[in-house]
Design an enzyme around this catalytic site. Structure first.
Site, short mmCIF file in Angstrom:
data_model
loop_
_atom_site.label_atom_id
_atom_site.label_comp_id
_atom_site.label_asym_id
_atom_site.label_seq_id
_atom_site.Cartn_x
_atom_site.Cartn_y
_atom_site.Cartn_z
N GLY A 47 0.83 -1.20 0.00
CA GLY A 47 0.00 0.00 0.00
C GLY A 47 0.87 1.24 0.00
O GLY A 47 1.47 1.58 -1.00
N PHE A 48 0.90 1.92 1.13
CA PHE A 48 1.68 3.14 1.31
C PHE A 48 1.31 4.21 0.29
O PHE A 48 2.17 4.77 -0.38
CB PHE A 48 3.19 2.86 1.26
CG PHE A 48 3.66 1.87 2.28
CD1 PHE A 48 3.86 2.27 3.59
CD2 PHE A 48 3.88 0.55 1.94
CE1 PHE A 48 4.28 1.36 4.55
CE2 PHE A 48 4.30 -0.37 2.89
CZ PHE A 48 4.49 0.05 4.19
N HIS A 49 0.01 4.48 0.18
CA HIS A 49 -0.45 5.52 -0.74
C HIS A 49 -1.87 5.94 -0.39
O HIS A 49 -2.54 5.30 0.41
CB HIS A 49 -0.36 5.07 -2.20
CG HIS A 49 -1.24 3.92 -2.55
ND1 HIS A 49 -0.83 2.62 -2.47
CD2 HIS A 49 -2.52 3.88 -2.99
CE1 HIS A 49 -1.81 1.82 -2.84
NE2 HIS A 49 -2.85 2.57 -3.16
N ALA A 50 -2.30 7.02 -1.03
CA ALA A 50 -3.69 7.49 -0.96
C ALA A 50 -4.09 7.85 -2.38
O ALA A 50 -3.25 8.06 -3.25
CB ALA A 50 -3.80 8.72 -0.06
#
Length: 131
Positions: A47-50
């Site tokens: 992930g590590f995102h928006a």
């Protein structure tokens, strides 16, 4: 931060269980993309995102994992461990998936096609954008 989990109806008998996912019914947006993850490593988070515009629903089809949701003001960790329960990840929510169990499989239902310009991949840039 409001956490939205969607429990999908299960149709089942001695032969097994079935869950139907329908856009604009039990999925609150038009479905433009579906992808899945498997062979996930317990000690490697993802992930590590928006997303600026994209909405997603994460469903753990097998096994379990945890999802960190962060709106820039508060953080919550959600356990996904039921194949008939989905987690809505709305726009502008930083998210990370971690602690994958053995044989964990995640399916993601997305409201739009892949578009790299829709991502915040740098946490500081994400925090700056939500101010």
């Amino acid at each position: 931060m409001e956490i939205v989990k969607i429990d999908f109806p299960v149709i089942g008998d001695e032969r097994g269980s079935l869950v139907a996912l329908e856009q604009l019914k039990n999925i609150p947006f038009e479905i433009k993309r579906v992808y899945y993850m498997y062979d996930l490593q317990n000690d490697l988070a993802r992930g590590f995102h928006a997303h600026k515009e994209l909405q997603q629903i994460l469903i753990c089809l097998n096994g379990s994992c945890k999802v960190l949701l962060d709106n820039g003001k508060e953080k919550q960790v959600i356990l996904l461990d039921k194949p008939n329960s989905g987690l809505l990840i709305d726009t502008m929510i930083w998210h990370e998936m971690f602690e994958f169990s053995d044989n964990c499989s995640l399916i993601v239902i997305a409201s739009d096609y892949y578009n790299e310009d829709d991502y915040y991949r740098n946490y500081e840039a994400f925090l700056e954008a939500i101010k």
